[in-house]
Motif scaffolding. Structure first.
Motif, PDB file in Angstrom:
ATOM      1  N   PHE A 183       1.320  -1.385   0.108  1.00  0.00           N
ATOM      2  CA  PHE A 183       0.113   0.088  -0.054  1.00  0.00           C
ATOM      3  C   PHE A 183       0.607   0.758  -0.048  1.00  0.00           C
ATOM      4  CE2 PHE A 183      -2.073   3.763   2.685  1.00  0.00           C
ATOM      5  CZ  PHE A 183      -2.736   3.603   1.462  1.00  0.00           C
ATOM      6  N   VAL A 184       1.978   1.361   0.575  1.00  0.00           N
ATOM      7  CA  VAL A 184       2.149   2.227   0.668  1.00  0.00           C
ATOM      8  C   VAL A 184       3.088   2.681  -0.182  1.00  0.00           C
ATOM      9  CG1 VAL A 184       4.885   3.173   2.438  1.00  0.00           C
ATOM     10  CG2 VAL A 184       3.541   2.257   3.384  1.00  0.00           C
ATOM     11  N   THR A 185       4.088   1.368  -1.177  1.00  0.00           N
ATOM     12  CA  THR A 185       4.624   1.650  -2.209  1.00  0.00           C
ATOM     13  C   THR A 185       3.892   2.280  -3.062  1.00  0.00           C
ATOM     14  OG1 THR A 185       6.351   0.127  -1.386  1.00  0.00           O
ATOM     15  CG2 THR A 185       6.272   0.561  -4.158  1.00  0.00           C
ATOM     16  N   ALA A 186       2.822   1.527  -3.266  1.00  0.00           N
ATOM     17  CA  ALA A 186       1.813   1.821  -4.251  1.00  0.00           C
ATOM     18  C   ALA A 186       1.342   3.393  -4.075  1.00  0.00           C
ATOM     19  CB  ALA A 186       0.370   1.025  -4.600  1.00  0.00           C
ATOM     20  N   SER A 187       1.271   4.158  -2.719  1.00  0.00           N
ATOM     21  CA  SER A 187       0.603   5.264  -2.913  1.00  0.00           C
ATOM     22  C   SER A 187       1.842   6.211  -2.912  1.00  0.00           C
ATOM     23  CB  SER A 187       0.465   5.319  -1.279  1.00  0.00           C
ATOM     24  OG  SER A 187      -0.750   4.473  -0.785  1.00  0.00           O
ATOM     25  N   ASN A 188       2.978   5.858  -2.944  1.00  0.00           N
ATOM     26  CA  ASN A 188       4.177   6.927  -2.990  1.00  0.00           C
ATOM     27  C   ASN A 188       4.601   7.042  -4.810  1.00  0.00           C
ATOM     28  OD1 ASN A 188       4.555   7.555  -0.287  1.00  0.00           O
ATOM     29  ND2 ASN A 188       6.353   5.735   0.211  1.00  0.00           N
ATOM     30  N   ARG A 189       4.295   6.002  -5.500  1.00  0.00           N
ATOM     31  CA  ARG A 189       4.214   5.409  -7.041  1.00  0.00           C
ATOM     32  C   ARG A 189       2.953   6.084  -7.172  1.00  0.00           C
ATOM     33  NH1 ARG A 189       6.379  -0.730  -7.692  1.00  0.00           N
ATOM     34  NH2 ARG A 189       7.999  -0.311  -7.277  1.00  0.00           N
ATOM     35  N   THR A 190       2.388   6.413  -7.158  1.00  0.00           N
ATOM     36  CA  THR A 190       0.846   7.524  -6.828  1.00  0.00           C
ATOM     37  C   THR A 190       0.642   8.550  -7.432  1.00  0.00           C
ATOM     38  OG1 THR A 190      -0.728   5.545  -7.139  1.00  0.00           O
ATOM     39  CG2 THR A 190      -1.914   7.803  -7.667  1.00  0.00           C
ATOM     40  N   ALA A 191       1.154   8.877  -6.091  1.00  0.00           N
ATOM     41  CA  ALA A 191       1.537  11.112  -6.046  1.00  0.00           C
ATOM     42  C   ALA A 191       2.814  11.026  -6.144  1.00  0.00           C
ATOM     43  CB  ALA A 191       1.699  10.758  -3.761  1.00  0.00           C
ATOM     44  N   GLY A 192       3.618   9.993  -6.691  1.00  0.00           N
ATOM     45  CA  GLY A 192       5.641  10.907  -7.616  1.00  0.00           C
ATOM     46  C   GLY A 192       4.536  10.755  -8.845  1.00  0.00           C
ATOM     47  N   ALA A 193       4.128  10.191  -9.581  1.00  0.00           N
ATOM     48  CA  ALA A 193       3.646  10.242 -11.092  1.00  0.00           C
ATOM     49  C   ALA A 193       2.342  11.466 -11.004  1.00  0.00           C
ATOM     50  CB  ALA A 193       2.481   8.729 -11.373  1.00  0.00           C
ATOM     51  N   LEU A 194       1.281  11.574  -9.824  1.00  0.00           N
ATOM     52  CA  LEU A 194       0.608  13.027  -9.742  1.00  0.00           C
ATOM     53  C   LEU A 194       1.307  14.141 -10.062  1.00  0.00           C
ATOM     54  CD1 LEU A 194      -2.505  11.369  -7.401  1.00  0.00           C
ATOM     55  CD2 LEU A 194      -2.145  12.241 -10.119  1.00  0.00           C
ATOM     56  N   LEU A 195       2.226  13.474  -8.794  1.00  0.00           N
ATOM     57  CA  LEU A 195       3.532  14.791  -9.019  1.00  0.00           C
ATOM     58  C   LEU A 195       4.361  15.725 -10.232  1.00  0.00           C
ATOM     59  CD1 LEU A 195       4.220  15.127  -5.386  1.00  0.00           C
ATOM     60  CD2 LEU A 195       3.754  16.660  -5.918  1.00  0.00           C
ATOM     61  N   MET A 196       4.228  14.544 -10.723  1.00  0.00           N
ATOM     62  CA  MET A 196       4.960  15.135 -12.328  1.00  0.00           C
ATOM     63  C   MET A 196       3.824  15.642 -13.511  1.00  0.00           C
ATOM     64  SD  MET A 196       7.936  12.108 -12.744  1.00  0.00           S
ATOM     65  CE  MET A 196       7.316  10.499 -12.327  1.00  0.00           C
ATOM     66  N   LEU A 197       3.481  14.522 -12.997  1.00  0.00           N
ATOM     67  CA  LEU A 197       1.668  15.717 -14.264  1.00  0.00           C
ATOM     68  C   LEU A 197       1.457  16.879 -13.953  1.00  0.00           C
ATOM     69  CD1 LEU A 197      -0.236  15.252 -15.811  1.00  0.00           C
ATOM     70  CD2 LEU A 197      -1.881  13.522 -14.737  1.00  0.00           C
ATOM     71  N   ALA A 198       1.400  16.756 -12.560  1.00  0.00           N
ATOM     72  CA  ALA A 198       1.531  18.414 -12.074  1.00  0.00           C
ATOM     73  C   ALA A 198       2.162  19.329 -13.110  1.00  0.00           C
ATOM     74  CB  ALA A 198       1.421  18.856 -10.663  1.00  0.00           C
ATOM     75  N   GLY A 199       3.449  18.952 -12.490  1.00  0.00           N
ATOM     76  CA  GLY A 199       4.821  19.681 -12.929  1.00  0.00           C
ATOM     77  C   GLY A 199       4.521  19.912 -14.344  1.00  0.00           C
ATOM     78  N   ALA A 200       4.387  18.818 -15.424  1.00  0.00           N
ATOM     79  CA  ALA A 200       4.248  19.337 -16.717  1.00  0.00           C
ATOM     80  C   ALA A 200       2.894  19.708 -17.438  1.00  0.00           C
ATOM     81  CB  ALA A 200       3.812  17.565 -17.634  1.00  0.00           C
ATOM     82  N   LEU A 201       1.656  20.014 -16.973  1.00  0.00           N
ATOM     83  CA  LEU A 201       0.901  21.267 -17.011  1.00  0.00           C
ATOM     84  C   LEU A 201       1.138  21.903 -16.454  1.00  0.00           C
ATOM     85  CD1 LEU A 201      -2.815  18.981 -15.166  1.00  0.00           C
ATOM     86  CD2 LEU A 201      -1.768  19.781 -17.638  1.00  0.00           C
ATOM     87  N   MET A 202       2.135  22.531 -15.393  1.00  0.00           N
ATOM     88  CA  MET A 202       2.124  23.479 -14.422  1.00  0.00           C
ATOM     89  C   MET A 202       3.702  24.140 -16.170  1.00  0.00           C
ATOM     90  SD  MET A 202       4.674  24.595 -10.928  1.00  0.00           S
ATOM     91  CE  MET A 202       3.499  23.832 -10.395  1.00  0.00           C
ATOM     92  N   ALA A 203       3.746  23.467 -16.438  1.00  0.00           N
ATOM     93  CA  ALA A 203       5.091  23.644 -17.718  1.00  0.00           C
ATOM     94  C   ALA A 203       4.720  24.712 -19.136  1.00  0.00           C
ATOM     95  CB  ALA A 203       6.050  22.747 -18.208  1.00  0.00           C
ATOM     96  N   THR A 204       2.768  24.650 -19.058  1.00  0.00           N
ATOM     97  CA  THR A 204       1.898  25.077 -19.761  1.00  0.00           C
ATOM     98  C   THR A 204       1.415  25.799 -19.629  1.00  0.00           C
ATOM     99  OG1 THR A 204      -0.109  23.686 -18.857  1.00  0.00           O
ATOM    100  CG2 THR A 204       1.246  22.537 -20.571  1.00  0.00           C
ATOM    101  N   VAL A 205       1.979  26.612 -18.218  1.00  0.00           N
ATOM    102  CA  VAL A 205       0.731  27.792 -18.134  1.00  0.00           C
ATOM    103  C   VAL A 205       1.680  29.001 -18.292  1.00  0.00           C
ATOM    104  CG1 VAL A 205       0.436  28.955 -15.533  1.00  0.00           C
ATOM    105  CG2 VAL A 205      -0.051  26.934 -15.133  1.00  0.00           C
TER     106      VAL A 205
END
Length: 210
Positions: A183-205
């Motif tokens: 559960f911890v590993t899956a949570s961290n991987r999901t959070a990491g992926a979402l953070l990088m997605l947020a970073g990619a979206l931020m780059a378009t601002v």
């Protein structure tokens, strides 16, 4: 300032505060790792970050930053890089305020969580744009400006605290699952992926047109 204007400001700001983003992910991770009460270090960091942007907007400095392509780009790309760094750290389960852990002694909390949360919020140019675009619309020049800014500022910080407290509470409700390594590993991987997605979206601002 009329009650109608204040109500519109209240509802609009509440919706923005409740909209999931990097700061919300951080607070959820804090709730999962440290529990609800200890998450307030991170919540305070986010509130201080927004208070700084609010103060800059109130004094007109934020408008100058948005108007400057160079300054705005610096803030944006620092934010993008930082979100990717946090995302990779979360995926690799390196200790940070955004990493979920079942071991309370290894969880990032206290002042470190406060500073990381504040940096996450300050590195988000959307918050800067929000205050620059929204705040002036509700200021009545015929009434004392200082009093109006104080009311709006207190309201914004209060809504921030309430919204992120909700996220921390929701995160704390899954704390019992942090003993499960998968559960911890899956949570961290999901959070990491979402953070990088947020970073990619931020780059378009893009900065507001002037």
């Amino acid at each position: 300032m009329s009650w109608d204007s204040f109500f519109i400001f209240f509802v609009t700001t509440a919706v923005v505060c409740l909209t999931p983003g990097p700061a919300a992910l951080l607070v959820v991770a804090q709730g999962m790792s440290n529990g609800f009460r200890r998450s307030y270090w991170a919540i305070a960091g986010i509130a201080v970050g927004n208070a700084i942007y609010f103060a800059l907007s109130a004094t007109g400095v934020a408008a100058l930053i948005v108007a400057s392509a160079t300054l705005f780009s610096v803030i944006k790309w620092v934010g993008v890089v930082y979100l990717f760094y946090l995302g990779i750290s979360a995926i690799r389960s390196k200790a940070s305020a955004l990493t979920v852990t079942g071991d309370a002694s290894q969880a990032t909390g206290g002042l470190r969580a406060f500073w990381q949360a504040m940096v996450v919020e300050l590195s988000n140019p959307k918050a800067l744009l929000y205050f620059v675009a929204l705040l002036p619309q509700f200021i009545d020049p015929a009434q004392p400006v200082g009093r109006q800014l104080l009311i709006f500022g207190i309201t914004c910080i209060g809504l921030d605290t309430a919204a992120y407290s909700l996220y921390a509470w929701l995160g704390s409700k899954t704390q019992r699952f942090t003993a499960n390594t998968r559960f911890v590993t899956a949570s961290n991987r999901t959070a990491g992926a979402l953070l990088m997605l947020a970073g990619a979206l931020m780059a378009t601002v893009k900065r507001a047109a002037h």
